[in-house]
Enzyme design. Structure first.
Site, mmCIF file in Angstrom:
data_model
loop_
_atom_site.group_PDB
_atom_site.id
_atom_site.type_symbol
_atom_site.label_atom_id
_atom_site.label_comp_id
_atom_site.label_asym_id
_atom_site.label_seq_id
_atom_site.Cartn_x
_atom_site.Cartn_y
_atom_site.Cartn_z
ATOM 1 N N ASP A 102 5.567 4.007 -14.138
ATOM 2 C CA ASP A 102 4.214 3.462 -14.281
ATOM 3 C C ASP A 102 4.325 1.992 -14.650
ATOM 4 O OD1 ASP A 102 3.277 6.027 -13.932
ATOM 5 O OD2 ASP A 102 2.813 6.344 -16.049
ATOM 6 N N ASP B 141 4.709 5.676 -9.262
ATOM 7 C CA ASP B 141 3.737 6.526 -9.944
ATOM 8 C C ASP B 141 2.462 5.712 -10.191
ATOM 9 O OD1 ASP B 141 2.663 8.799 -11.163
ATOM 10 O OD2 ASP B 141 4.565 9.302 -12.083
ATOM 11 N N ARG C 221 -7.222 8.688 -7.700
ATOM 12 C CA ARG C 221 -7.083 8.583 -9.157
ATOM 13 C C ARG C 221 -7.662 7.258 -9.674
ATOM 14 N NH1 ARG C 221 -0.990 11.094 -10.324
ATOM 15 N NH2 ARG C 221 -1.316 13.025 -9.152
#
Length: 494
Positions: free
Chosen positions: A293, A323, A376
């Protein structure tokens, strides 16, 4: 003797009424009636809420964000629910039609006999969600009826009614919108606010390599606020062998880029067991080391402000190569994500890494530009979110995905060239939304999967989220131009 003579007929009448009520209780008599839930304490059965026995009860294994449901093999018509609690532990609850995700009622207590009258609906499953309780609650009965006369619509003046859009105790939107503010709006403004490395006896360090960032974090005086000003390109090669930068077991830290010079290229930041942290004016990209991330928060962590950054990966790789751009898990609370440019990403912003990551996270997203992203935006499990004045463009799969009982207030945003901008997909329990003043253009609504719910095309709220803070709100017509002019790096003098 007179009292004894009176007692028998009263007892007989009581039994007769009770028998009649139980006979009509659809939780018992409806087709294929049953019960399930999110958890149960040892020796407890979900079916205790539909056994006509006040001495038995359902009790979950935790105090908050718990669910018990009554269900049927085929839909029933109903217009009244009677909830009976053994004790008075419940402090916040809501009743939801599982078929549609619509909130039917909510309140701050249940007690021994809570009667909920609604307009007649058809449903195959009703959820009673315990948002919070002073201790593990005991729900003795979850009764369901179709009364004559069609039921009574909820009172729109009731401040806990889901049809009421305004809580008189909620601070109103106020003030001018300021893109280069010294302090955050939203949840990060609570409990003293978020100041990061500012304050008395503060220390400021300038870093041009990752090794210098590591040294500044490792050698800091934990009793003094720390600001690290990043002036250069930070890579795994110049970072002393670490896979990420941990802001861990410390408070009162800011990491701020200098002008347009700060680039984290292939390495990211992790905030873990830390409070009062600010991350501003950084570019972060192509992170496939560490947690993969660009910015990740792991609780316990609170009062975090992520502001005026540009974060991106690439869509020209496999969806799992990178990610998230910015994400959080476990006990993360009081976070504001503002004025960021988030783009070119498969998996963009995840809050709650599984359906069992059950914490009451509170996150505000405002004035961000989400562009050329797959999904997302955010994906949000449990807790409460406030998403206002964001500009979404070129969303390929799904946008805001509210799951596992999360309630998100989605307010004065612009959605342009998007697919399924608001949904509840891919979890065992639905999430909810409070939609106000949003604009949709060139939007595709596509129902998928079978157990999921899409908000459109006729977007309606399924819950109400009242806020504990005031904030400045732009008219929707001004959002796109304002976000394009102000989101991202090198927009302010930090």
């Amino acid at each position: 003797m007179q009292h004894q003579h009176l007692l028998f007929p009263l007892f007989a009448i009581s039994c007769a009424v009770s028998a009649a009520v139980h006979a009509n209780n659809l939780a018992i008599t409806g087709p294929g009636a049953g019960a399930d839930g999110s958890s149960k304490a040892s020796g407890i059965s979900y079916s205790s809420v539909r056994d006509a026995n006040l001495q038995s009860y359902w009790q979950p294994s935790a105090n908050s964000n718990q669910r018990v449901s009554v269900k049927w093999s085929s839909a029933v018509q109903l217009n009244q629910v009677v909830l009976k609690e053994s004790g008075s532990a419940v402090t916040s609850w809501r009743l939801v039609n599982n078929d549609t995700g619509t909130e039917l009622a909510s309140g701050s207590s249940i007690g021994s006999n809570k009667v909920v009258n609604i307009s007649t609906i058809s449903s195959q499953k009703l959820n009673l969600e315990i948002i919070s309780a002073s201790s593990a609650p005991r729900i003795a009965e979850f009764e369901v009826y179709l009364t004559t006369g069609g039921g009574t619509a909820p009172d729109p003046t009731d401040p806990v009614d889901p049809t009421d859009p305004v809580d008189p105790t909620e601070p109103p939107p106020t003030g001018e919108v300021t893109s280069c503010s010294a302090s955050p709006q939203g949840y990060a403004s609570l409990d003293g606010g978020t100041t990061g490395g500012a304050g008395p006896n503060a220390v400021t360090v300038t870093a041009t390599t990752g090794a210098e960032i590591l040294a500044a974090l490792a050698n800091r005086d934990l009793n003094r606020p720390l600001t690290i000003r990043v002036n250069g390109t930070i890579t795994p090669a110049n970072s002393g062998g670490v896979s990420k930068f941990d802001i861990k077991d410390m408070n009162n830290v800011s990491i701020i880029g200098v002008g347009n010079t700060a680039l984290f290229d292939g390495i990211g930041l992790k905030v873990f067991r830390a409070n009062n942290v600010i991350i501003r004016n950084l570019k972060l990209r192509y992170v496939n080391t560490g947690d993969k991330d660009a910015i990740t928060l792991e609780g316990p962590a609170s009062n975090i402000w992520i502001d005026h950054n540009e974060i991106y990966n690439s869509l020209d790789v496999d969806k799992d190569f990178y990610d998230e751009l910015v994400s959080g898990k476990k006990d993360v609370d009081k976070v504001t994500i503002s004025y960021n440019y988030l783009h070119d990403s498969w998996k963009t912003s995840l809050w709650g890494n599984s359906d069992s990551d059950n914490y009451n996270r509170r996150i505000t997203f405002h004035h961000n530009h989400w562009q050329r992203v797959n999904s997302r935006l955010p994906l949000f499990r449990y807790g409460q979110g406030h998403i206002y004045n964001n500009y979404y463009s070129d969303v390929q799969d799904t946008g805001i995905n509210s799951r596992m009982g999360a309630v998100i207030r989605i307010e004065n945003n612009v959605f342009e060239n998007t697919t399924n901008p608001i949904v509840s997909f891919y979890s065992s329990a639905l999430g909810y939304w409070d939609t106000r003043g949003n604009e949709f253009s060139n939007t595709t609504w596509q129902a998928m999967p079978a157990e999921g719910v899409i908000a459109g095309p006729d977007v309606q709220s399924t819950a109400v989220l009242n806020l504990p803070y005031s904030f400045a709100l732009l008219p929707t017509s001004e959002v796109k131009a304002h976000v394009l002019a102000n989101a991202g790096v090198n927009k302010c003098s930090f």
